[in-house]
Scaffold this motif. Structure first.
Motif, PDB file in Angstrom:
ATOM      1  N   VAL A  58     -40.283  40.705 120.956  1.00  0.00           N
ATOM      2  CA  VAL A  58     -39.411  41.064 122.046  1.00  0.00           C
ATOM      3  C   VAL A  58     -38.721  40.046 122.738  1.00  0.00           C
ATOM      4  O   VAL A  58     -39.450  39.252 123.502  1.00  0.00           O
ATOM      5  CB  VAL A  58     -40.199  42.025 123.051  1.00  0.00           C
ATOM      6  N   SER A  59     -37.577  40.106 122.773  1.00  0.00           N
ATOM      7  CA  SER A  59     -36.839  38.906 123.289  1.00  0.00           C
ATOM      8  C   SER A  59     -35.575  39.385 124.134  1.00  0.00           C
ATOM      9  O   SER A  59     -34.832  40.388 123.920  1.00  0.00           O
ATOM     10  CB  SER A  59     -36.285  37.775 122.332  1.00  0.00           C
ATOM     11  N   GLY A  60     -35.135  38.456 125.078  1.00  0.00           N
ATOM     12  CA  GLY A  60     -33.553  38.891 125.823  1.00  0.00           C
ATOM     13  C   GLY A  60     -33.961  38.865 127.126  1.00  0.00           C
ATOM     14  O   GLY A  60     -35.190  38.876 127.828  1.00  0.00           O
ATOM     15  N   PRO A  61     -32.718  39.144 127.940  1.00  0.00           N
ATOM     16  CA  PRO A  61     -32.966  39.093 129.334  1.00  0.00           C
ATOM     17  C   PRO A  61     -33.787  40.264 130.134  1.00  0.00           C
ATOM     18  O   PRO A  61     -34.412  39.877 131.115  1.00  0.00           O
ATOM     19  CB  PRO A  61     -31.718  39.322 129.922  1.00  0.00           C
ATOM     20  N   ASP A  62     -34.064  41.360 129.455  1.00  0.00           N
ATOM     21  CA  ASP A  62     -34.849  42.310 130.038  1.00  0.00           C
ATOM     22  C   ASP A  62     -36.088  42.310 129.333  1.00  0.00           C
ATOM     23  O   ASP A  62     -36.820  43.419 129.611  1.00  0.00           O
ATOM     24  CB  ASP A  62     -34.324  43.849 129.864  1.00  0.00           C
ATOM     25  N   PRO A  79     -47.608  33.061 133.454  1.00  0.00           N
ATOM     26  CA  PRO A  79     -46.954  31.793 132.683  1.00  0.00           C
ATOM     27  C   PRO A  79     -47.000  31.859 131.123  1.00  0.00           C
ATOM     28  O   PRO A  79     -47.755  32.856 130.518  1.00  0.00           O
ATOM     29  CB  PRO A  79     -48.174  30.905 133.082  1.00  0.00           C
ATOM     30  N   ALA A  80     -46.306  31.156 130.649  1.00  0.00           N
ATOM     31  CA  ALA A  80     -46.103  31.212 129.073  1.00  0.00           C
ATOM     32  C   ALA A  80     -47.651  30.700 128.777  1.00  0.00           C
ATOM     33  O   ALA A  80     -48.114  29.825 129.076  1.00  0.00           O
ATOM     34  CB  ALA A  80     -45.147  30.394 128.639  1.00  0.00           C
ATOM     35  N   LEU A 100     -52.150  43.522 121.805  1.00  0.00           N
ATOM     36  CA  LEU A 100     -52.160  42.228 122.674  1.00  0.00           C
ATOM     37  C   LEU A 100     -50.692  41.786 122.927  1.00  0.00           C
ATOM     38  O   LEU A 100     -49.804  41.823 122.042  1.00  0.00           O
ATOM     39  CB  LEU A 100     -52.910  40.960 121.956  1.00  0.00           C
ATOM     40  N   VAL A 101     -50.420  41.241 124.155  1.00  0.00           N
ATOM     41  CA  VAL A 101     -49.138  40.799 124.453  1.00  0.00           C
ATOM     42  C   VAL A 101     -49.368  39.374 124.848  1.00  0.00           C
ATOM     43  O   VAL A 101     -50.012  38.772 125.674  1.00  0.00           O
ATOM     44  CB  VAL A 101     -48.483  41.455 125.578  1.00  0.00           C
ATOM     45  N   TYR A 102     -48.497  38.675 124.121  1.00  0.00           N
ATOM     46  CA  TYR A 102     -48.617  36.894 124.139  1.00  0.00           C
ATOM     47  C   TYR A 102     -47.186  36.712 124.916  1.00  0.00           C
ATOM     48  O   TYR A 102     -46.291  36.998 124.280  1.00  0.00           O
ATOM     49  CB  TYR A 102     -48.540  36.310 122.777  1.00  0.00           C
ATOM     50  N   LYS A 103     -47.323  35.940 126.024  1.00  0.00           N
ATOM     51  CA  LYS A 103     -46.191  35.388 126.712  1.00  0.00           C
ATOM     52  C   LYS A 103     -45.851  34.235 125.927  1.00  0.00           C
ATOM     53  O   LYS A 103     -46.401  33.276 126.389  1.00  0.00           O
ATOM     54  CB  LYS A 103     -46.363  35.647 127.962  1.00  0.00           C
ATOM     55  N   GLU A 106     -40.183  32.589 128.826  1.00  0.00           N
ATOM     56  CA  GLU A 106     -39.724  33.513 129.981  1.00  0.00           C
ATOM     57  C   GLU A 106     -39.040  34.753 129.620  1.00  0.00           C
ATOM     58  O   GLU A 106     -39.468  35.705 130.206  1.00  0.00           O
ATOM     59  CB  GLU A 106     -38.759  32.606 130.885  1.00  0.00           C
ATOM     60  N   GLN A 107     -38.386  34.694 128.246  1.00  0.00           N
ATOM     61  CA  GLN A 107     -37.660  35.960 128.091  1.00  0.00           C
ATOM     62  C   GLN A 107     -38.275  36.272 126.520  1.00  0.00           C
ATOM     63  O   GLN A 107     -37.458  36.878 125.851  1.00  0.00           O
ATOM     64  CB  GLN A 107     -36.302  35.907 127.882  1.00  0.00           C
ATOM     65  N   GLN A 108     -39.414  35.969 126.226  1.00  0.00           N
ATOM     66  CA  GLN A 108     -39.732  36.249 124.751  1.00  0.00           C
ATOM     67  C   GLN A 108     -41.370  36.232 124.787  1.00  0.00           C
ATOM     68  O   GLN A 108     -42.110  35.706 125.300  1.00  0.00           O
ATOM     69  CB  GLN A 108     -39.635  35.042 123.862  1.00  0.00           C
ATOM     70  N   PHE A 109     -41.600  37.615 124.086  1.00  0.00           N
ATOM     71  CA  PHE A 109     -43.076  38.212 123.778  1.00  0.00           C
ATOM     72  C   PHE A 109     -43.514  38.488 122.664  1.00  0.00           C
ATOM     73  O   PHE A 109     -42.577  38.859 121.798  1.00  0.00           O
ATOM     74  CB  PHE A 109     -43.414  39.380 124.720  1.00  0.00           C
ATOM     75  N   LEU A 110     -44.540  38.179 122.078  1.00  0.00           N
ATOM     76  CA  LEU A 110     -45.199  38.689 120.859  1.00  0.00           C
ATOM     77  C   LEU A 110     -46.139  39.705 121.110  1.00  0.00           C
ATOM     78  O   LEU A 110     -47.022  39.558 122.159  1.00  0.00           O
ATOM     79  CB  LEU A 110     -45.940  37.518 120.244  1.00  0.00           C
TER      80      LEU A 110
END
Length: 363
Positions: A58-62, A79-80, A100-103, A106-110
């Motif tokens: 999931v990426s992008g400004p929001d 923090p990343a 699991l959510v990996y940061k 700033e605008q990108q999550f796995l």
């Protein structure tokens, strides 16, 4: 349509693994036997093929605002390099999946999701992204993944794979290089032991697997002992201790549901359940004999049917017959005497904590 195969399927066949369908994939259940593989992880090091898990980016400004909206844990201002466990919920409070959510940035999550739920989860995210400026990409096919688990995992990864990992704290990750290619390594796992999970392109994962097996230091482990290991330490399995009808509060996962963080899908139902109290919950049960309780078996308190077993085994690490069960909350207190119906005969047990094994356990 047959089942999918992971990038390590040929390796499993060559090692003589027992292969069985799981989550839409043909997966290794065991190589030698579940007990030996289980004990290898508890006392030394085991390696699992977990390439069947799903990777959704999931990426992008929001991106952060969107993940906050679909996820129960609070990832704000993280923090990343940080990882969060939590759930996606239906408006009813039942679980779409645990994940699991990996940061990553700033605008990108796995988002790492269960194999059987990849398409469902991806669709669910997509359907709830309308008012968010985000890109959602299912890249599950582009990744392989291995889990290296056990007290010797750290030293084996550093010496055999050449990936420095000792500085990683639990539930953090970093980007690294192996076989001249990028890898992501996290200090996470599903066994109750120290361990790591490594994500990379399929060819890289095959090369890392080959190195570990050739070293003789890491025992190849199948999904059979993955289940006995997670079960002994009270970790839930989607489809057993979690599903569309079981809420995280009922599963004992309230710590991962941050009602106070603001709105998210399912929040209202959870807040209501918190206010009204639980009608049922997942508990541990220890039987007084060696009979083995299995998924779906009925649990009684005297003449009253109070629930059903979700997972049961004779615990490999403790030798005791134990299970997790979803039971009526009025019968769920620790120490309550219960009976489990096994092959038309009732077997006495007592309600215990769900974590049946810890490192200090003495047989």
């Amino acid at each position: 349509m047959g089942n999918k195969k992971t990038c390590l399927y040929d390796r499993h066949k060559a090692l003589g693994a027992v292969i069985s369908p799981f989550g839409g994939f043909d997966m290794p259940i065991q190589y030698t036997n579940i007990i030996d593989e289980h004990n290898a992880v508890r006392h030394a090091c085991g390696v699992f093929d977990v390439s069947h898990m799903g990777e959704v980016f999931v990426s992008g400004p929001d991106a952060e605002r969107f993940v906050q909206h679909i996820f129960t844990n609070d990832i704000s201002d993280a923090p990343a390099g940080k990882i969060f466990y939590g759930l996606m919920l239906y408006p009813s409070g039942g679980a779409v999946d645990d994940l699991l959510v990996y940061k990553l940035a700033e605008q990108q999550f796995l988002l790492v999701v269960n194999a059987a739920n990849i398409e469902k989860d991806y669709t669910w995210m997509f359907e709830h992204a309308d008012s968010y400026h985000v890109t959602i990409e299912n890249k599950s096919e582009e990744y392989g993944q291995i889990a290296v688990q056990g007290p010797k995992a750290e030293s084996i990864i550093e010496t055999r794979l050449g990936i420095p990992c000792s500085e990683l704290a639990f539930y953090t990750f970093k980007n690294a290089t192996a076989e001249g290619q990028p890898v992501l390594i996290s200090r996470t796992g599903y066994t109750g032991e120290d361990g790591f999970e490594i994500y990379a392109a399929p060819a890289v994962i095959v090369a890392l697997w080959d190195k570990l097996i050739a070293s003789g230091d890491a025992t190849p482990c199948g999904l059979g002992c993955r289940d006995t290991l997670r079960f002994e330490v009270g970790l839930p399995l989607y489809g057993n201790e979690l599903n569309a009808d079981i809420t995280p509060l009922e599963a004992g996962l309230g710590i991962f549901v941050k009602v106070e963080k603001g709105d998210f899908i399912g929040r209202e139902a959870i807040a209501q359940q918190k206010a009204n109290g639980l009608k049922r919950k997942i508990v541990g049960i220890e039987l007084s004999d060696k009979a083995i309780p299995r998924h779906g078996y009925e649990v009684f308190d005297g003449e009253t049917a109070i629930g059903t077993v979700t997972t049961g085994y004779q615990s490999i690490s403790t030798g005791k017959s134990v299970c997790m069960a979803l039971v009526d909350n009025t019968h769920a207190a620790l120490g309550t005497s219960v009976q489990v119906l096994i092959h038309k005969k009732r077997h006495d047990g007592v309600i215990t904590k769900k974590r049946f094994y810890d490192k200090n356990y003495k047989k």
